[in-house]
Design a protein around this motif. Structure first.
Motif, PDB file in Angstrom:
ATOM      1  N   ALA A 144       0.817  -1.221   0.000  1.00  0.00           N
ATOM      2  CA  ALA A 144       0.000   0.000   0.000  1.00  0.00           C
ATOM      3  C   ALA A 144       0.849   1.269   0.000  1.00  0.00           C
ATOM      4  O   ALA A 144       0.423   2.299  -0.503  1.00  0.00           O
ATOM      5  CB  ALA A 144      -0.920   0.002   1.199  1.00  0.00           C
ATOM      6  N   HIS A 145       2.031   1.234   0.612  1.00  0.00           N
ATOM      7  CA  HIS A 145       2.914   2.411   0.799  1.00  0.00           C
ATOM      8  C   HIS A 145       2.276   3.429   1.739  1.00  0.00           C
ATOM      9  O   HIS A 145       2.902   3.872   2.690  1.00  0.00           O
ATOM     10  CB  HIS A 145       3.292   3.063  -0.527  1.00  0.00           C
ATOM     11  N   SER A 146       1.060   3.849   1.450  1.00  0.00           N
ATOM     12  CA  SER A 146       0.377   4.845   2.272  1.00  0.00           C
ATOM     13  C   SER A 146      -1.103   4.537   2.097  1.00  0.00           C
ATOM     14  O   SER A 146      -1.561   4.415   0.965  1.00  0.00           O
ATOM     15  CB  SER A 146       0.743   6.230   1.737  1.00  0.00           C
ATOM     16  N   LEU A 147      -1.819   4.362   3.201  1.00  0.00           N
ATOM     17  CA  LEU A 147      -3.240   4.003   3.081  1.00  0.00           C
ATOM     18  C   LEU A 147      -4.111   5.250   3.211  1.00  0.00           C
ATOM     19  O   LEU A 147      -3.866   6.126   4.046  1.00  0.00           O
ATOM     20  CB  LEU A 147      -3.617   2.976   4.146  1.00  0.00           C
ATOM     21  N   GLY A 148      -5.157   5.306   2.394  1.00  0.00           N
ATOM     22  CA  GLY A 148      -6.012   6.486   2.339  1.00  0.00           C
ATOM     23  C   GLY A 148      -6.732   6.774   3.646  1.00  0.00           C
ATOM     24  O   GLY A 148      -6.956   7.940   3.990  1.00  0.00           O
ATOM     25  N   ALA A 149      -7.124   5.738   4.380  1.00  0.00           N
ATOM     26  CA  ALA A 149      -7.900   5.987   5.608  1.00  0.00           C
ATOM     27  C   ALA A 149      -7.067   6.776   6.611  1.00  0.00           C
ATOM     28  O   ALA A 149      -7.581   7.674   7.287  1.00  0.00           O
ATOM     29  CB  ALA A 149      -8.358   4.659   6.216  1.00  0.00           C
ATOM     30  N   GLN A 150      -5.775   6.468   6.705  1.00  0.00           N
ATOM     31  CA  GLN A 150      -4.921   7.223   7.642  1.00  0.00           C
ATOM     32  C   GLN A 150      -4.718   8.657   7.149  1.00  0.00           C
ATOM     33  O   GLN A 150      -4.673   9.586   7.943  1.00  0.00           O
ATOM     34  CB  GLN A 150      -3.556   6.544   7.808  1.00  0.00           C
ATOM     35  N   LYS A 151      -4.629   8.819   5.837  1.00  0.00           N
ATOM     36  CA  LYS A 151      -4.485  10.183   5.316  1.00  0.00           C
ATOM     37  C   LYS A 151      -5.751  10.986   5.634  1.00  0.00           C
ATOM     38  O   LYS A 151      -5.674  12.139   6.066  1.00  0.00           O
ATOM     39  CB  LYS A 151      -4.243  10.124   3.799  1.00  0.00           C
ATOM     40  N   LEU A 152      -6.899  10.344   5.441  1.00  0.00           N
ATOM     41  CA  LEU A 152      -8.172  11.016   5.730  1.00  0.00           C
ATOM     42  C   LEU A 152      -8.282  11.325   7.231  1.00  0.00           C
ATOM     43  O   LEU A 152      -8.722  12.420   7.608  1.00  0.00           O
ATOM     44  CB  LEU A 152      -9.315  10.113   5.247  1.00  0.00           C
ATOM     45  N   ASP A 153      -7.871  10.394   8.074  1.00  0.00           N
ATOM     46  CA  ASP A 153      -7.895  10.644   9.537  1.00  0.00           C
ATOM     47  C   ASP A 153      -7.192  11.953   9.874  1.00  0.00           C
ATOM     48  O   ASP A 153      -7.654  12.725  10.701  1.00  0.00           O
ATOM     49  CB  ASP A 153      -7.143   9.542  10.304  1.00  0.00           C
ATOM     50  N   LYS A 154      -6.047  12.163   9.233  1.00  0.00           N
ATOM     51  CA  LYS A 154      -5.235  13.341   9.578  1.00  0.00           C
ATOM     52  C   LYS A 154      -5.956  14.638   9.197  1.00  0.00           C
ATOM     53  O   LYS A 154      -5.604  15.705   9.672  1.00  0.00           O
ATOM     54  CB  LYS A 154      -3.870  13.275   8.881  1.00  0.00           C
ATOM     55  N   MET A 155      -6.944  14.537   8.326  1.00  0.00           N
ATOM     56  CA  MET A 155      -7.687  15.741   7.918  1.00  0.00           C
ATOM     57  C   MET A 155      -8.912  15.961   8.810  1.00  0.00           C
ATOM     58  O   MET A 155      -9.699  16.870   8.564  1.00  0.00           O
ATOM     59  CB  MET A 155      -8.105  15.607   6.451  1.00  0.00           C
ATOM     60  N   HIS A 156      -9.092  15.102   9.789  1.00  0.00           N
ATOM     61  CA  HIS A 156     -10.202  15.201  10.755  1.00  0.00           C
ATOM     62  C   HIS A 156     -11.539  15.470  10.069  1.00  0.00           C
ATOM     63  O   HIS A 156     -12.190  16.492  10.327  1.00  0.00           O
ATOM     64  CB  HIS A 156      -9.892  16.288  11.798  1.00  0.00           C
ATOM     65  N   PRO A 157     -11.956  14.566   9.196  1.00  0.00           N
ATOM     66  CA  PRO A 157     -13.192  14.836   8.444  1.00  0.00           C
ATOM     67  C   PRO A 157     -14.433  14.748   9.336  1.00  0.00           C
ATOM     68  O   PRO A 157     -14.439  14.028  10.334  1.00  0.00           O
ATOM     69  CB  PRO A 157     -13.209  13.702   7.420  1.00  0.00           C
ATOM     70  N   THR A 158     -15.442  15.512   8.957  1.00  0.00           N
ATOM     71  CA  THR A 158     -16.766  15.379   9.574  1.00  0.00           C
ATOM     72  C   THR A 158     -17.722  15.082   8.420  1.00  0.00           C
ATOM     73  O   THR A 158     -17.360  15.287   7.244  1.00  0.00           O
ATOM     74  CB  THR A 158     -17.192  16.702  10.229  1.00  0.00           C
ATOM     75  N   PRO A 159     -18.952  14.635   8.740  1.00  0.00           N
ATOM     76  CA  PRO A 159     -19.897  14.412   7.634  1.00  0.00           C
ATOM     77  C   PRO A 159     -20.059  15.683   6.795  1.00  0.00           C
ATOM     78  O   PRO A 159     -20.316  15.622   5.596  1.00  0.00           O
ATOM     79  CB  PRO A 159     -21.187  14.012   8.357  1.00  0.00           C
ATOM     80  N   GLY A 160     -19.832  16.851   7.397  1.00  0.00           N
ATOM     81  CA  GLY A 160     -19.965  18.112   6.660  1.00  0.00           C
ATOM     82  C   GLY A 160     -18.788  18.422   5.751  1.00  0.00           C
ATOM     83  O   GLY A 160     -18.944  19.121   4.750  1.00  0.00           O
ATOM     84  N   THR A 161     -17.588  17.947   6.073  1.00  0.00           N
ATOM     85  CA  THR A 161     -16.402  18.305   5.253  1.00  0.00           C
ATOM     86  C   THR A 161     -15.991  17.194   4.286  1.00  0.00           C
ATOM     87  O   THR A 161     -15.130  17.399   3.433  1.00  0.00           O
ATOM     88  CB  THR A 161     -15.181  18.618   6.148  1.00  0.00           C
ATOM     89  N   LEU A 162     -16.614  16.025   4.454  1.00  0.00           N
ATOM     90  CA  LEU A 162     -16.147  14.878   3.670  1.00  0.00           C
ATOM     91  C   LEU A 162     -16.257  15.108   2.159  1.00  0.00           C
ATOM     92  O   LEU A 162     -15.354  14.732   1.403  1.00  0.00           O
ATOM     93  CB  LEU A 162     -16.931  13.617   4.081  1.00  0.00           C
ATOM     94  N   ALA A 163     -17.364  15.750   1.735  1.00  0.00           N
ATOM     95  CA  ALA A 163     -17.558  15.915   0.286  1.00  0.00           C
ATOM     96  C   ALA A 163     -16.441  16.762  -0.318  1.00  0.00           C
ATOM     97  O   ALA A 163     -15.902  16.428  -1.386  1.00  0.00           O
ATOM     98  CB  ALA A 163     -18.922  16.538   0.005  1.00  0.00           C
ATOM     99  N   ASP A 164     -16.059  17.838   0.376  1.00  0.00           N
ATOM    100  CA  ASP A 164     -14.980  18.688  -0.156  1.00  0.00           C
ATOM    101  C   ASP A 164     -13.655  17.937  -0.209  1.00  0.00           C
ATOM    102  O   ASP A 164     -12.899  18.041  -1.181  1.00  0.00           O
ATOM    103  CB  ASP A 164     -14.793  19.930   0.730  1.00  0.00           C
ATOM    104  N   LEU A 165     -13.380  17.198   0.859  1.00  0.00           N
ATOM    105  CA  LEU A 165     -12.121  16.428   0.872  1.00  0.00           C
ATOM    106  C   LEU A 165     -12.123  15.399  -0.248  1.00  0.00           C
ATOM    107  O   LEU A 165     -11.108  15.166  -0.914  1.00  0.00           O
ATOM    108  CB  LEU A 165     -11.940  15.738   2.234  1.00  0.00           C
TER     109      LEU A 165
END
Ligand code: F6P
Length: 500
Positions: A144-165
């Motif tokens: 994997a080298h780098s997994l997307g879920a950990q990258k997303l975690d670091k952006m602290h998504p909320t249901p409100g910001t997920l679409a933009d991310l």
């Protein structure tokens, strides 16, 4: 044995001209190149399959075939995927489905023979492998080298910001592709045990793979390029680098201290790398100040303690904190910071400073693997390194220490670790010897390639690839058609990511 690497993003050229010039031309290129060359040295025929890019900014990426000097058994094969120009990796997904995978199949069918196995890298290579394997039955390994879920975690998504991310980073495609890749691969390859047990255990990957199933995982660490970093290697600019280091020490360090050992830190000026904790440790220890100078190598900034140069805003913030401590603790004349450009010069600088019993310090708050300290150890430096992350596996084995691990959040502990190593010339030499031996025993690309080959041979011997009882995840329509109307929605991503 004929093995094909799947690496759609980034690109490869025989001179490595563009490494680090774009975020997609990063460590993965080094990793894949080195494993591919080492596999060829072990007798394999290797193809590195990547995307053809016809773009004036990167003219070297336009040809279909290329090769590394002296490696006739490794082909770089560039095949079209979508428009000819460069696309950042987040935008590749539909083009992999529509073009790249069909082009790979057509390429090998025209040659009359498919490879024996694929090795897929990153989620995008993984998706290609899933599709190729579904079509041909050829097994694949996934790294994997780098997994997307950990990258997303670091952006602290909320249901409100997920679409933009998601608009920016295309996490929906990435997470679904990663789930399929880890589920359908014959074996998942990680660099550390922690990567396997913690990163793959993220809730977003639940049901894709059992992280406790030893048939499905192999921990195969990457290696150090000994042609560059070994104590006995020599760079073309070895003598010039030594002169540069001497000149920089003469500029920054007080007379009478210039031949002291150095405590060397060499990493990006990023708050995560925690240069500040190291400097605070040094500032609070008269013993360390008496024994050694503190030397920061920075990628491109010639005099970062006095001049921001073209540092980014984030780097300036790090530098401002460092200057404040130097000023407050009156460390002028004991601390030096200067640019050392490129890996050969870095290795030459390490070798030069190793001769006076210097120490390499990496006090990052968390280090996923930690290749930089292993490179420094190969060049002869003793190590004092963060206990958080990969170094806890590479530098400690039971009670045996190959360097000193420290708590990066506690400057007093960092200072104690440095003092232990710098206690006497003999202790420095002993840690340097152990660290280097550890690299030679465990962290060479030859070892990495042997690890890959052992797994691939196991998979090819075992017709069900150790996957008995594993249920294949279904392929979303988007990964069959690549058509916009089938795209994976942000709602699907939210269901996956926010499920607890
Ligand atoms: O180059 C190393 C690497 O992990 C690549 O695999 C990837 O392109 C990049 O760095 C990290 O990607 P991301 O930030 O999307 O996780």
């Amino acid at each position: 044995m004929h093995i094909a690497f799947l690496n759609p993003q980034g690109n490869f050229d025989p001179a490595d001209r563009y490494w680090t010039e774009h975020p997609d031309f990063g460590g993965q290129l080094v990793y894949v190149k080195q494993v591919a060359l080492a596999m060829a040295d072990l007798g394999c025929r290797v193809d590195i399959l990547t995307r053809q890019i016809v773009d004036p900014a990167w003219p070297e990426f336009a040809g279909t075939f290329d090769a590394y000097p002296g490696a006739p058994n490794v082909r770089i094969v560039r095949l079209p995927a979508g428009p000819p120009d460069f696309l950042r990796k987040e935008l590749l997904w539909p083009h992999l489905v529509r073009d790249w995978v069909p082009n790979i199949l057509a390429f090998y069918r025209a040659e009359g023979r498919l490879p024996d196995a694929f090795t897929a890298h990153y989620g995008d290579g993984g998706l290609a492998a899933v599709l190729l394997s579904a079509e041909t039955g050829i097994p694949f390994t996934f790294t994997a080298h780098s997994l997307g879920a950990q990258k997303l975690d670091k952006m602290h998504p909320t249901p409100g910001t997920l679409a933009d991310l998601n608009d920016q980073y295309h996490f929906a495609e990435r997470l679904f592709a990663e789930r399929l890749s880890m589920n359908r691969s014959a074996v998942n390859i990680t660099s550390t045990v922690q990567e396997r047990l913690e990163q793959y255990a993220h809730p977003a990957y639940r049901g894709a793979v059992d992280v406790h199933d030893d048939r499905r995982f192999a921990v195969i660490p990457p290696g150090v390029n000994l042609a560059i970093f070994d104590v006995d290697a020599r760079a073309d600019n070895e003598a010039a680098t030594q002169a540069h280091v001497r000149a920089m020490l003469a500029r920054d360090i007080a007379e009478g201290r210039r031949d002291l050992p150095a405590i060397i830190a060499s990493s990006r000026l990023d708050p995560k790398k925690n240069h500040l904790g190291l400097l605070q440790a040094y500032a609070q220890s008269p013993e360390l100040q008496a024994k050694a100078n503190l030397v920061f190598f920075t990628g491109a900034l010639p005099d970062p303690l006095r001049d921001d140069g073209n540092a980014s805003a984030a780097e300036r913030a790090v530098l401002a904190d460092l200057r404040a401590v130097v000023e407050q603790a009156n460390l002028w004349g004991k601390v030096s910071a200067f640019a050392v450009g490129g890996q050969p010069a870095l290795a030459a600088a390490y070798r030069f400073l190793a001769q006076r019993g210097s120490v390499f310090a990496l006090t990052a708050l968390y280090e996923p693997f930690g290749l930089a300290p292993l490179e420094a150890a190969a060049a002869g430096l003793a190590l004092v390194v963060t206990q958080n992350g990969g170094p806890s596996e590479s530098l400690r084995d039971g009670q045996t220490e190959y360097g000193v691990l420290v708590d990066p959040g506690d400057p007093a502990d960092i200072a104690r670790g440095l003092a232990r190593v710098l206690a006497s010339p003999e202790t420095v030499a002993e840690y340097a010897r152990r660290g280097r031996q550890r690299v030679l025993d465990r962290y060479t690309w030859e070892r990495t390639a042997q690890g890959y080959l052992a797994q691939i041979e196991r998979v090819l011997r075992d017709p069900d690839h150790g996957r008995a009882g594993v249920v294949d995840l279904p392929l979303p329509r988007y990964f069959q058609s690549g058509q916009t109307e089938d795209a994976i929605s942000v709602g699907d991503l939210a269901m996956l990511y926010f499920q607890k």
